[in-house]
Structures are given as C-alpha cells and as structure tokens.
Design a protein around this motif. Structure first.
Motif, PDB file in Angstrom:
ATOM      1  N   ALA A   1      -1.146 -11.631   4.551  1.00  0.00           N
ATOM      2  CA  ALA A   1      -1.586 -10.306   4.997  1.00  0.00           C
ATOM      3  C   ALA A   1      -2.552 -10.397   6.172  1.00  0.00           C
ATOM      4  O   ALA A   1      -2.547  -9.536   7.055  1.00  0.00           O
ATOM      5  CB  ALA A   1      -2.239  -9.557   3.835  1.00  0.00           C
TER       6      ALA A   1
ATOM      7  N   ALA B   1      -5.293   4.688   6.022  1.00  0.00           N
ATOM      8  CA  ALA B   1      -4.762   3.695   5.086  1.00  0.00           C
ATOM      9  C   ALA B   1      -5.934   2.965   4.447  1.00  0.00           C
ATOM     10  O   ALA B   1      -6.981   2.792   5.076  1.00  0.00           O
ATOM     11  CB  ALA B   1      -3.850   2.703   5.810  1.00  0.00           C
TER      12      ALA B   1
ATOM     13  N   ARG C   1      -6.801  -1.479   7.668  1.00  0.00           N
ATOM     14  CA  ARG C   1      -5.389  -1.444   8.029  1.00  0.00           C
ATOM     15  C   ARG C   1      -5.081  -0.180   8.817  1.00  0.00           C
ATOM     16  O   ARG C   1      -5.768   0.830   8.704  1.00  0.00           O
ATOM     17  CB  ARG C   1      -4.500  -1.476   6.778  1.00  0.00           C
TER      18      ARG C   1
ATOM     19  N   SER D   1      -2.367   2.920   9.571  1.00  0.00           N
ATOM     20  CA  SER D   1      -1.221   3.633   9.014  1.00  0.00           C
ATOM     21  C   SER D   1      -0.003   3.331   9.872  1.00  0.00           C
ATOM     22  O   SER D   1      -0.118   2.714  10.949  1.00  0.00           O
ATOM     23  CB  SER D   1      -1.492   5.135   8.992  1.00  0.00           C
ATOM     24  N   THR D   2       1.166   3.758   9.431  1.00  0.00           N
ATOM     25  CA  THR D   2       2.387   3.478  10.190  1.00  0.00           C
ATOM     26  C   THR D   2       2.316   4.066  11.599  1.00  0.00           C
ATOM     27  O   THR D   2       2.645   3.396  12.590  1.00  0.00           O
ATOM     28  CB  THR D   2       3.611   4.049   9.463  1.00  0.00           C
TER      29      THR D   2
ATOM     30  N   SER E   1       6.797  -6.160   9.945  1.00  0.00           N
ATOM     31  CA  SER E   1       6.261  -5.559   8.724  1.00  0.00           C
ATOM     32  C   SER E   1       7.231  -4.577   8.086  1.00  0.00           C
ATOM     33  O   SER E   1       7.058  -4.197   6.922  1.00  0.00           O
ATOM     34  CB  SER E   1       4.930  -4.862   9.023  1.00  0.00           C
TER      35      SER E   1
ATOM     36  N   LYS F   1       7.282  -8.173   3.032  1.00  0.00           N
ATOM     37  CA  LYS F   1       6.575  -7.577   1.906  1.00  0.00           C
ATOM     38  C   LYS F   1       5.074  -7.747   2.081  1.00  0.00           C
ATOM     39  O   LYS F   1       4.605  -8.678   2.706  1.00  0.00           O
ATOM     40  CB  LYS F   1       7.018  -8.227   0.597  1.00  0.00           C
ATOM     41  N   GLY F   2       4.322  -6.826   1.480  1.00  0.00           N
ATOM     42  CA  GLY F   2       2.874  -6.940   1.503  1.00  0.00           C
ATOM     43  C   GLY F   2       2.254  -6.180   2.653  1.00  0.00           C
ATOM     44  O   GLY F   2       2.917  -5.798   3.615  1.00  0.00           O
ATOM     45  N   PRO F   3       0.933  -5.955   2.593  1.00  0.00           N
ATOM     46  CA  PRO F   3       0.223  -5.215   3.644  1.00  0.00           C
ATOM     47  C   PRO F   3       0.013  -6.072   4.884  1.00  0.00           C
ATOM     48  O   PRO F   3       0.117  -7.294   4.855  1.00  0.00           O
ATOM     49  CB  PRO F   3      -1.118  -4.878   2.985  1.00  0.00           C
ATOM     50  N   LEU F   4      -0.287  -5.392   5.991  1.00  0.00           N
ATOM     51  CA  LEU F   4      -0.617  -6.061   7.244  1.00  0.00           C
ATOM     52  C   LEU F   4      -2.053  -5.698   7.590  1.00  0.00           C
ATOM     53  O   LEU F   4      -2.345  -4.581   8.000  1.00  0.00           O
ATOM     54  CB  LEU F   4       0.333  -5.614   8.356  1.00  0.00           C
ATOM     55  N   VAL F   5      -2.953  -6.640   7.402  1.00  0.00           N
ATOM     56  CA  VAL F   5      -4.381  -6.414   7.641  1.00  0.00           C
ATOM     57  C   VAL F   5      -4.726  -6.905   9.039  1.00  0.00           C
ATOM     58  O   VAL F   5      -4.548  -8.083   9.352  1.00  0.00           O
ATOM     59  CB  VAL F   5      -5.235  -7.156   6.589  1.00  0.00           C
TER      60      VAL F   5
END
Length: 366
Positions: free
Chosen positions: A95, A159, A163, A165-166, A309, A313-317
């Motif tokens: 992440a 978010a 992080r 948001s999209t 992303s 899988k998983g968040p992108l910090v």
C-alpha cells in the motif's frame, strides 16, 4: 573486419548487460545461495557502469538536454514497472510502496545527486555555475508534483487515511502527466537554451572538446544496449532485495530502509553520470539529471500506480508522514535558495547533502 566485430561483441559494455539480463531471468523470484548473491552483486555493479557508458555515448551524440532526458526517462520507466510488479505481489507493505519509493527517489536526486554535483563542481573551480532559468523551472515542477501527489493526500478528507479519493487520484495523475509533458516541451523545444551548460561568465558553453560526437550507428547501438543495462540494474536490485531485507531485519532496522537501499541502487547510473558531468564543469547537465529524474519519478509513477490500482487489491497510500513533510518543505526551500543566484559554493552542496543525511538517519531511526 571479423576481428573487430568479435572485439565489439566481447567488449564488456556489450557482454555484461546481456549476461546480467540472463542472470536476472534465471534468478528472478528464487531463493539463492550466497555465491549466486555475490555474483548477482558483481553483475549489478557491471550493469550500472555499462548503463552510464551507453548513456554518455547517447548524450554525446544527441547533445543536451536530450541526453540527460533519455537516461532519466529510461530509468524511471523501468523503475515504474518494478514498482507495479512488486505491488502486484501483494502484502501489507504494498500500500505504501509507491509513496516510499517515489519519496526516496526525490530525496536522493534533489539532495544527494544535486548536492554532490554542486560540491564537486564548486570544489573544482570555486563556484558551480548553472542556468537559474532552467534549473528554477525544473525545481518548481518537482515541488508542485511532489506537493500535489505526496503532500495533499495527508490532508484530504474524502477517503480515510492519507489517501486520495478516486476523483482526486485521477486529477493528480492527469496533472502529473500534463506538467511533465509541459516541462519536456520547454526543455527540448521552446527554451532548450535554458538547460544547456554555461560558463563562469554566464554564457552557453560550447561542445565538449575532448572528442568528436560518436557515429549514428554507435549511438543507436548504445541506445539499444542502454535498455538491457537498465533492466539488469533494476532486475538485479530486486533479486538482491531478499538478501537486503534479511540484513536489515538482522540489524533490527525498520523495513523502510529496504526501499532506500533499492532506490540508491536503481539511481546509481544517474548518480555516476551526473558526478562525471560535474567533474567536466558541466554542472547544468548534472542538475538536469538530478531534477529530471525526480520529476520523471513522480510524473510517471503516480499515473502508472493510479491505473494499476484499478486491478490491484488493497489501498494506495500516497500521503507522507509529518517528518517527511518537513524534509520535503526543507528540500524545496533550500533548493530555491540554491537556484536563485545561478551559482553555488561548496556550502550549498554541503547543505543539500546534510538534508539527505537527515532523511537517511530518520529512515534508520524514525
């Protein structure tokens, strides 16, 4: 004719990158005995030196600032591919992988490469001379990209956590690509003279006198060999990473030190090329390499990991922590004061290196 051809094939700058790529393929993703790890380290060093050689041949043929742009973009594209590959492997650390790698690259280039080259250039002739218009434009772009991509996510609220948001991530990606594209156009087309080496009197330096430019065939050959050289550098750095991780863990150091070590290895070709340019009194070329690498690292990595992303899988910090935000702000402030006069003494080089040292100390002892 045949003997000269065989000599060319057997020359180490040709043989080492190709053998290093083969070794990378054979050892990728496998547990390695100590002897193979040592062999990989030797080929890694050889691939770094070969990459520097081929980059300098291409740079001598096409001239500045195209030469430094070729090396910076080539290294960064391969580095981005490595980051996305490592993120695809998953795990809790993926992440923050992109953030940690990009920030390490920014600190190493803007303080390590820039500081060392200013120090070398200033010690050589009293002051290191460069063009403040071009260098200032590069620093402004790096500062904007770093703030939009690494600082803002720490303070946004759409978010959870540091992080985007999209929608924010899409904006940051598009802004990164647009700004990088605008800078490349400025550097290579409209204001190319801002990025050429200058003399102590502030005039554009002439072509290097030690040798004529290589032939078109030699330049194309070096361009072709530059790619496998850089692939080998990044690939063998990844192959060596389990050993580095084991050593870091055995020493009781934070896991983030691994990213710093790998970033140092990946940036070795640019670092050596930049110092060599500074030793030839072409400090502007060194700064083009350092700041250009930082810019490419952010401008190409953020859009790439944003696209990845979608299926990873998983968040992108992306947001930096408080201590790293302070170091980023200090880097921008020191860089601005360094660039404005268009010349630097050894003191300025030492200040940049002190900021890098602070980053390395905090990486070892947060």
């Amino acid at each position: 004719m045949a003997s000269s051809l065989r000599a060319g094939v057997l020359h180490w700058t040709v043989a080492v990158p190709l053998l290093a790529v083969v070794l990378t393929v054979l050892t990728w993703g496998r547990g390695l005995p100590a002897a193979v790890v040592v062999l990989a380290g030797l080929f890694l060093a050889g691939a770094v030196l070969a990459a520097v050689h081929h980059a300098e041949v291409v740079a001598h043929r096409v001239g500045e600032p195209f030469g430094s742009l070729v090396l910076a973009v080539a290294v960064t594209v391969i580095e981005v591919a490595l980051i996305v590959t490592l993120m695809a492997d998953g795990g809790g650390k993926s992440a923050t992988l992109a953030r940690d790698t990009v920030f390490a690259a920014v600190m190493i280039t803007c303080n390590g490469i820039v500081g060392l080259c200013l120090l070398v250039g200033a010690l050589r002739r009293g002051v290191a001379v460069f063009n403040p218009e071009g260098t200032g434009a590069a620093l402004a772009t790096v500062a904007t990209l770093a703030t939009l991509s690494l600082a803002l996510p720490t303070f946004t609220t759409s978010a959870p956590g540091p992080r985007f948001s999209t929608a924010q991530l899409v904006f940051a990606s598009v802004a990164s690509l647009v700004l990088y594209g605008l800078f490349v156009a400025t550097q290579t087309v409209r204001h190319r003279d801002y990025f050429l080496p200058v003399t102590a009197q502030g005039e554009t330096a002439g072509a290097e006198e030690h040798a004529g430019p290589p032939s078109r065939r030699a330049a194309l050959t070096s361009l072709g060999l530059l790619v496998p050289s850089l692939v080998a550098v990044v690939g063998l750095a990844k192959v060596e990473s389990p050993t580095i991780e084991s050593g870091v863990a055995a020493a009781g150091l934070p896991s983030s030190v691994v990213g710093v070590v790998i970033a140092l290895l990946v940036l070795l070709p640019e670092s050596i090329a930049a110092v060599r340019a500074a030793r030839r009194d072409r400090v502007q070329t060194s700064l083009n390499l350092g700041l250009g690498s930082a810019m490419a690292s952010i401008g190409l990595t953020v859009p790439a990991v944003a696209a990845a992303s979608v299926w990873l899988k998983g968040p992108l910090v992306l947001g930096l922590g408080p201590s790293h935000l302070v170091l980023l702000a200090l880097t921008v402030a020191v860089g601005t004061l360094t660039v404005i006069p268009g010349r630097a003494t050894p003191l300025q080089g030492g200040v940049h290196l002190a900021v890098l040292a602070a980053y390395l100390v905090l990486a070892v002892s947060p």
